[in-house]
Design an enzyme around this catalytic site. Sequence first.
Site, PDB file in Angstrom:
ATOM      1  N   GLU A 627       0.830  -1.207   0.000  1.00 19.42           N
ATOM      2  CA  GLU A 627       0.000   0.000   0.000  1.00 19.42           C
ATOM      3  C   GLU A 627       0.861   1.253   0.000  1.00 19.42           C
ATOM      4  O   GLU A 627       0.517   2.273  -0.558  1.00 19.42           O
ATOM      5  CB  GLU A 627      -0.865  -0.037   1.256  1.00 19.42           C
ATOM      6  CG  GLU A 627      -1.971   0.956   1.247  1.00 19.42           C
ATOM      7  CD  GLU A 627      -2.640   1.053   2.609  1.00 19.42           C
ATOM      8  OE1 GLU A 627      -3.350   2.036   2.811  1.00 19.42           O
ATOM      9  OE2 GLU A 627      -2.415   0.161   3.453  1.00 19.42           O
ATOM     10  N   PHE A 628       2.050   1.156   0.618  1.00 19.28           N
ATOM     11  CA  PHE A 628       2.858   2.355   0.807  1.00 19.28           C
ATOM     12  C   PHE A 628       4.091   2.404  -0.093  1.00 19.28           C
ATOM     13  O   PHE A 628       4.805   3.383  -0.097  1.00 19.28           O
ATOM     14  CB  PHE A 628       3.314   2.449   2.266  1.00 19.28           C
ATOM     15  CG  PHE A 628       2.171   2.646   3.212  1.00 19.28           C
ATOM     16  CD1 PHE A 628       1.623   3.901   3.380  1.00 19.28           C
ATOM     17  CD2 PHE A 628       1.628   1.588   3.897  1.00 19.28           C
ATOM     18  CE1 PHE A 628       0.565   4.099   4.241  1.00 19.28           C
ATOM     19  CE2 PHE A 628       0.566   1.771   4.753  1.00 19.28           C
ATOM     20  CZ  PHE A 628       0.036   3.034   4.929  1.00 19.28           C
ATOM     21  N   ASP A 742      -9.159  -8.358   8.137  1.00 16.95           N
ATOM     22  CA  ASP A 742      -8.945  -8.516   6.695  1.00 16.95           C
ATOM     23  C   ASP A 742      -8.324  -9.876   6.410  1.00 16.95           C
ATOM     24  O   ASP A 742      -7.402  -9.997   5.615  1.00 16.95           O
ATOM     25  CB  ASP A 742      -8.055  -7.375   6.190  1.00 16.95           C
ATOM     26  CG  ASP A 742      -8.101  -7.264   4.670  1.00 16.95           C
ATOM     27  OD1 ASP A 742      -8.979  -7.886   4.057  1.00 16.95           O
ATOM     28  OD2 ASP A 742      -7.241  -6.567   4.104  1.00 16.95           O
TER      29      ASP A 742
END
Length: 980
Positions: A627-628, A742
């Site tokens: 994500e980063f 998740d």
Amino acid sequence: MDYCGGKRYLVLFVLINSVLISLQTSKEEVLLDMRAAGAELGWLRSPQEEGWELLQTVVNGSMFYTYSVCNVAGGDQDNWLRTTFIQRRPAASRVFVELRFIVRDCNSFDGASLACKETFNMYAAESDADVGTSFRKGLFRKMATVAPDEISVRGELRVNTETKVVESLSHKGFYLAFQDLGGCVALLSVRVYYKSCPATVLGLATFPDTVAGVDGVALREVSGQCVPNAISSEMPRIHCTLEGEWVVPVGQCQCQPGFEALNNSCRACQPGFFKTSVSSELCGPCPKNTQRSAPGALSCPCQEGFYRAPEDPQTAGCSGPPSAPRDLYATSIAVGKLRLSWRPPADTGGRDDISYSVSCERCEAALCQPCGGDLRFDPGSSGLQELRVNVLGLEPGLNYTFRVEALSGVSQFSSSHAATLLTTTMLHTDPPKVTLIHLDKQTATSLTLSWAVSQRSMLRTPRYELKYRKKEDNGVTDITTYTVLLLEKNTVQISDLVPGTAYVFRVTVLSPEGTPNGEGKEHEFETLPQVEAQVQSRAPVVLGAALGGGTVLLVVVVVLLLHKRRRGAHTRQGPEDTYFSSAEQLKPLKTYVDPHTYEDPNVAVLKFAAEIHPSHITKQKVIGAGEFGEVYCGVLKMPGRKETAVAIKTLKPGYTEKQRREFLSEASIMGQFSHPNIIRLEGVVTKFKHAMIVTEYMENGALDKYLRDHDGEMSSYQLVGMMRGIAAGMKHLSDMNYVHRDLAARNILVNGSLECKVSDFGLSRVLEDDPEGTYTTSGGKIPIRWTAPEAIAYRKFTSASDVWSFGIVMWEVMAFGERPYWDMSNHEVMKAINEAFRLPAPMDCPSAVYQLMLQCWLQDRFKRPRFADIVSLLDKLLRNPESLKTIADFDPRVSIRLPSTSGCDGSPFRSIAEWLESIKMSQYNENFTRAGIVTMEQVLQMKTEDVRNIGVRLPGHLKRIAYSILGLKDQTSTLSVFAV
Ligand code: AMP
């Protein structure tokens, strides 16, 4: 960027303040401090008597001076107190006045007049010179009415602190004055100061000490200079805010080749390290086969005998020329035709761009000449990628000498090595075959076999593949339980077999490339019977075979893994579990701590994660996108510790402080867990610009992709073993009161031993009380298909909602990575779940496993099993593999979504290609065509055996196709399986 211009400033400033970090804290320069001046204050009072007076107080042995006034009874007061002349620094046009004062409540005086005040005023007047005792009220401008936040009553004094700003100063100095209009006020301290952004080094650029707020400019742009040995394509700039904080750096400096950033400066690469370009990277260690470089190296020269190909980058290691190809041999494939085959060189020199060239000579009486005439090589004589070439146009009975060379990108720098072979053309056409398997010796636990080969004229010793299994294991499901041995002799002893048991054997000759010539005929031999007691302690078959054979090269790993798991399951201790036992488990003492509860997230991360110096980390290859930023695989070498393979998550440049905090919060979470089924955190890099999270490396990547890539290749036993691992990891999380939120196969990682570990602690950042939390989290939306209904409906995320997700993961595992609910929309999924529909059992799913899935998906979350229950149930199934043999009802029309039967339009498939595509088996298109099966009518006539015969061998694929045919035949059945 241009930051000049009134209004634009303000907008920009507000914007920047909301998204950007302040890079350094401000510096305060004091111009006047009443406290420090002590008795020397000498402030002017008007009127001299009756107005403000200087009081002395002794507190803890120190003398304090206070100005106070308290004429509340009289009315009509106008008492002034003026400071001494305050010299201004040339650039400081905006100063701060910090006041500490007490104001008494008018109501707390018995005799206070109606004119009693609870405020006083602050004035300022500019001047270019000290005017001494001359005091003209008219020159003073009112700056502020000072009102207390907390008013004092008798016996309970409350001190207020307030800071006022005096702007647009332009003279050499100024006076402040305090006007009392009839209050009861004590001025405890007055401190006058201005702010500046301190001299600093940021992003390898130096910036000078800068006074904040000069000329009223909200963001003052300041140019900097790159530190020595750093450069920047753009002049480095930064902005100083009114509050004396540096923000918005522009134009980063980077160290030049041969230098790396360390503590805000660029230092020369250490000996043995190098850096080729201007970048923010650290110097890398000299690559393989290079000489140790001198300090400040731009590259590392090759060691003697090693080279770089012209297209190799300087960052690549050096390589040597490949050694000669091995085991060159010839097979006659037809009259005048020969096949030359060989094995790759033992030493490739560390390169993978190996190709081969072949040449031919004919020698007679010590005179050698190139073979001319009709001789040709197919596909050619150079640039060969395969390990074979056909030679055409040979004349029978003649001697030919063939020379095969291995070449690579560095062969041009040194002489190459060749394999040569002198051969006479032959006429055999058949590839060699095993003709007869003979049982040489037979005991209760071992069988010794030998075999003969049809063609003895080959020029090298052949290798063999021997497969065996217990006879009763026969049947489609158990083909994978064959044990496979690769052998170099035509005899083997297989030990540690089960007494009195029939085994089936197949032996085939391997081609030089290692592929078997055909399937080999089945032969059956039986061990002698023996007493029961001795049998019990036998180790399983495979290990015994490996030790007993002597000539065994390799035992197929799948089988060994199974063996390992079984043994593990046997030795595991624990009480006899009852299904969904309600016995309370002892909770560990440790409980998960939400890193958000720490005021300073940097403190949280360093509490739970070890700081690693970036020089101990070598990034090697990008393996994924997080994500980063990118995820790399690489090596971690800590001093005094062995090198370990690691995954390195990076934070992409240009991050905000918030993103950096979120990025590192994953490490703060991960670092709190310690369990073989949870991804292990090695440490973090937080003290350098490029933040990183370093975890153990999981060779097989994400579970969903792994399963899709190995569709049908694993047994239920193995799949259940994987689920057990995931459940054990989740039990650890729930024991620590951590809710994952998740859990999905894509967030499980698989290592080289097929162990599964829970990862991705990102989504857990959703706050329970975040009103936007349902669909928007910092990581994205709620993964609807994996999420329990109560978590979707009212964000009730608990370990019980994680259990629901675990049920979906079980389904993904048994369906080899199929997407849960296929192509249904999120909306359709939610609707179906609310109407009590549940996913049907995947193909071949053991009934007990499907029952467990359904329990995980109970609407009432209190009725769902807990992870402790799930682990013990799965353990029980693994201890008793027989329990996996009962298969849940499977409806191929639902589970593999055949359009013709899924209720869409009911129309049959127009072609075999279309049908195969719908069941994701397009790779077998050609098998059908080759076998002359070209219409769907023909397909409908096929039996399982026919499907196998056209070359569909993998059991999972065989079943998928066979079941699909069954489903096509049975068009009339209803779609009943989907409902619970
Ligand atoms: P993530 O940010 O955790 O979603 O990671 C993105 C991708 O990087 C994953 O889907 C994996 O393919 C890969 N990856 C992350 N961590 C590891 C690891 N420890 N070992 C191997 N691959 C990983």
